[in-house]
Design an enzyme around this catalytic site. Sequence first.
Site, PDB file in Angstrom:
ATOM      1  N   ILE A 167       0.848  -1.201   0.000  1.00  0.00           N
ATOM      2  CA  ILE A 167       0.000   0.000   0.000  1.00  0.00           C
ATOM      3  C   ILE A 167       0.886   1.254   0.000  1.00  0.00           C
ATOM      4  CG2 ILE A 167      -1.763   1.295   1.274  1.00  0.00           C
ATOM      5  CD1 ILE A 167      -2.687  -1.527   2.358  1.00  0.00           C
ATOM      6  N   THR A 244      -4.934   4.635   7.392  1.00  0.00           N
ATOM      7  CA  THR A 244      -5.817   3.653   6.741  1.00  0.00           C
ATOM      8  C   THR A 244      -5.337   2.235   7.070  1.00  0.00           C
ATOM      9  OG1 THR A 244      -4.466   3.803   4.740  1.00  0.00           O
ATOM     10  CG2 THR A 244      -6.474   5.138   4.797  1.00  0.00           C
ATOM     11  N   ALA A 245      -4.476   2.111   8.094  1.00  0.00           N
ATOM     12  CA  ALA A 245      -3.901   0.797   8.429  1.00  0.00           C
ATOM     13  C   ALA A 245      -4.744   0.130   9.525  1.00  0.00           C
ATOM     14  CB  ALA A 245      -2.453   0.970   8.835  1.00  0.00           C
ATOM     15  N   ARG A 246      -4.411   0.403  10.768  1.00  0.00           N
ATOM     16  CA  ARG A 246      -5.209  -0.081  11.898  1.00  0.00           C
ATOM     17  C   ARG A 246      -5.207   1.006  12.965  1.00  0.00           C
ATOM     18  NH1 ARG A 246      -7.039  -3.134   8.879  1.00  0.00           N
ATOM     19  NH2 ARG A 246      -7.054  -5.412   8.945  1.00  0.00           N
ATOM     20  N   ASP A 270      -9.562   6.148   8.627  1.00  0.00           N
ATOM     21  CA  ASP A 270     -10.463   5.106   8.125  1.00  0.00           C
ATOM     22  C   ASP A 270     -10.593   3.999   9.156  1.00  0.00           C
ATOM     23  OD1 ASP A 270     -12.059   3.896   6.089  1.00  0.00           O
ATOM     24  OD2 ASP A 270     -10.396   2.553   5.572  1.00  0.00           O
ATOM     25  N   GLU A 275     -12.831   0.148  16.929  1.00  0.00           N
ATOM     26  CA  GLU A 275     -13.948   0.210  16.003  1.00  0.00           C
ATOM     27  C   GLU A 275     -14.903  -0.957  16.219  1.00  0.00           C
ATOM     28  OE1 GLU A 275     -11.183   0.331  12.520  1.00  0.00           O
ATOM     29  OE2 GLU A 275     -12.462  -1.285  11.762  1.00  0.00           O
ATOM     30  N   HIS A 293     -13.977   2.534   8.002  1.00  0.00           N
ATOM     31  CA  HIS A 293     -13.190   1.404   7.481  1.00  0.00           C
ATOM     32  C   HIS A 293     -13.661   0.994   6.075  1.00  0.00           C
ATOM     33  CE1 HIS A 293     -10.465  -2.091   8.947  1.00  0.00           C
ATOM     34  NE2 HIS A 293     -10.342  -1.909   7.648  1.00  0.00           N
TER      35      HIS A 293
HETATM   36  O1  LIG Z   1      -8.589  -3.551   6.427  1.00  0.00           O
HETATM   37  C1  LIG Z   1      -8.498  -4.177   5.431  1.00  0.00           C
HETATM   38  C2  LIG Z   1      -7.573  -5.253   5.234  1.00  0.00           C
HETATM   39  O2  LIG Z   1      -6.848  -5.595   6.180  1.00  0.00           O
HETATM   40  O3  LIG Z   1      -7.527  -5.813   4.137  1.00  0.00           O
END
Ligand SMILES: O=CC(=O)O
Length: 332
Positions: A167, A244-246, A270, A275, A293
């Site tokens: 990513i 956008t990871a965790r 995200d 969550e 997410h």
């Molecule tokens: O959050 C999405 C994934 O881990 O693919």
Amino acid sequence: MTKPKVLLLGEIEHAHESWNSLSNIAELVYPRARTRAEFLDECRSGDLDGVVAIYRTFASVDYTGRFDEELVPALPASVKFVCHNGAGYDQVDVHVCTKRGIRVSNTPTAVDDATADVTMFLILGALRGFNISMRALRGGQWRGHPPPPLGRDPEGKTLGILGMGGIGKNLRRKAEAFSMRVIYHNREKLSDELSGGAEYVSFAELLMTSDVISLNLPLNDKTRHKISTREFEMMKKGVVIVNTARGAIIDEEALVKALDSGHVASVGLDVYENEPSIHPGLLANDYVMLLPHMGTWTIETQTAMEEWTISNVRAAIETGALRSVIPEHAAL
Ligand SMILES: O=CC(=O)O
């Protein structure tokens, strides 16, 4: 000859044909359980004996809970493979699986474009402060009274990518199309070919020199709360952060304080520490751009992820090896 069994935890939404075609090589089984307690009982009852591979989705955690030190030992002794549909596999305790001789796979690559796209969307949205004007518009106030402060352009800004995996590399290309200067930090420096020429810097330098920081690293014991009070203090005043990871890579409590003090100008998120619940301090702050997410939430990407996970199941049954084993299990 009895076929090996494959257990589905979660739903197949798109790749029905590929899933059904697995029935040529395996007996496809589905759990009765709707809660973790029921799932543990079902595993211990012997009803799932003979299951060799498990296909699991991110959402199935809602009824099985995490694949942790309680659940993994309860799985039938026949289980050898856990094929996770998703890039991030923090719901699965890798060490417990290793001890049980279970190999885990994930879906790298398939998620890269969609997740990097959402990251770019959040970078632009957070730099421009679009949350404020979007909210005002829906409230019937056009841009709001007074209008929002002017936003900032990505052009010429330094983007620090923390975690240059699939990513991160994809995001590098996209950010460069917006004329951002890209630096990165990783456990190891990549070759110029892999990093696309982005400059490798130390963690401290990334924190101190980035105008925008994007988190693109997996969540594990080493990365939990990697960004907390001390790290926020090292960042430039007015920094923009996108995750956008965790969620748990950021200490959310510390983030709210850094936003409230104005040290962090804005964020795009995200993912969240707990969550689907979100820290009220994030919800209350207009400089926080929020998504629930949605990183991989596209038809193309969800389909590709299902196909990828099914291909791991197929490889496991046909060859005894996974197509995309997680790095922790690569050498086993
Ligand atoms: O959050 C999405 C994934 O881990 O693919």
